[in-house]
Design an enzyme around this catalytic site. Structure first.
Site, PDB file in Angstrom:
ATOM      1  CB  ILE A 193      -0.953  -0.027   1.223  1.00  0.00           C
ATOM      2  CG1 ILE A 193      -1.972  -1.143   1.052  1.00  0.00           C
ATOM      3  CG2 ILE A 193      -1.639   1.311   1.437  1.00  0.00           C
ATOM      4  CD1 ILE A 193      -2.834  -1.036  -0.184  1.00  0.00           C
ATOM      5  N   GLY A 194       1.940   1.222   0.813  1.00  0.00           N
ATOM      6  CA  GLY A 194       2.873   2.347   0.852  1.00  0.00           C
ATOM      7  C   GLY A 194       3.511   2.606  -0.499  1.00  0.00           C
ATOM      8  CB  THR A 204     -12.246   4.442  12.336  1.00  0.00           C
ATOM      9  OG1 THR A 204     -13.591   4.175  12.739  1.00  0.00           O
ATOM     10  CG2 THR A 204     -12.199   5.739  11.544  1.00  0.00           C
ATOM     11  CG  LEU A 205      -8.995   1.649   8.083  1.00  0.00           C
ATOM     12  CD1 LEU A 205      -9.116   0.950   6.736  1.00  0.00           C
ATOM     13  CD2 LEU A 205      -7.893   1.048   8.933  1.00  0.00           C
ATOM     14  CD  GLU A 206      -6.634   7.443  11.696  1.00  0.00           C
ATOM     15  OE1 GLU A 206      -5.554   6.840  11.517  1.00  0.00           O
ATOM     16  OE2 GLU A 206      -7.349   7.256  12.679  1.00  0.00           O
ATOM     17  CE1 TYR A 253     -10.110   1.949  24.530  1.00  0.00           C
ATOM     18  CE2 TYR A 253     -12.171   1.314  23.487  1.00  0.00           C
ATOM     19  CZ  TYR A 253     -11.182   2.257  23.735  1.00  0.00           C
ATOM     20  OH  TYR A 253     -11.282   3.499  23.169  1.00  0.00           O
TER      21      TYR A 253
END
Length: 178
Positions: free
Chosen positions: A96-97, A119-121, A151
């Site tokens: 991906i990079g 959740t992805l930034e 958690y």
């Protein structure tokens, strides 16, 4: 300490780790290859830490969607992962990079007891087409030392997250929107 692929597989069998959907072919020597889900939220307008982020939600079609530079995308993992026994670390990977995609660099830690679709930034260096279900990164499981604290039992603004969640920092800022 990072679990090996075979240790991840064994922990899945005993129920200590959850990966749903799970594909044993996605196991690597020290990680699980996670995939991009089919939904993105595109941040609309300026961002303000004291106010909820406005966004436009869109489905990534099977033919793909071109990510554009300068745009903040919030995505979601296809897999829901979690463990009461192990902490998790979610990262993008080299493939991906190499496409110029930065993913999830600010919050890679998944606490013990947090079973989520992450959740992805996501940011793109150049226009790049992405597809739902494509491999997007690596997930590792870590042994935690000390007394475990789930958690889900903590006061946390993201404990009930089930999909894409915007920043809720505004809940902590005096005078922020509640």
């Amino acid at each position: 300490m990072i679990l090996t692929g075979s240790a991840i597989s064994a922990a899945l069998q005993t129920g200590e780790i959850t990966i749903d959907p799970y594909d044993p072919a996605r196991l690597s020597p020290n990680a699980y290859d996670w995939r991009l889900g089919d939904t993105l939220r595109v941040c609309a307008g300026d961002l303000d830490a004291a106010a909820p982020t406005a966004f436009i939600e869109q489905t990534i079609p099977a033919t793909g969607l071109v990510l554009k530079p300068g745009v903040l995308y919030l995505g979601v993992t296809l897999e829901k992962t979690g463990s009461e026994t192990y902490a998790q670390m979610l990262n993008g990977d080299r493939t991906i990079g190499a496409l110029g995609i930065w993913v999830h660099v600010s919050a890679p830690l998944g606490h013990q007891g947090h079973a989520i679709r992450w959740t992805l930034e996501i940011r793109a260096a150049k226009p790049v087409r992405v597809y739902p279900g494509m491999t997007f990164g690596k997930l590792v499981f870590l042994t935690a030392f000390g007394k475990p604290a789930s958690y889900q039992q903590q006061f946390s603004k993201y404990a009930a997250t089930d999909g894409i969640d915007i920043s809720r920092l505004y809940e902590e800022i005096p005078g922020g929107v509640l």
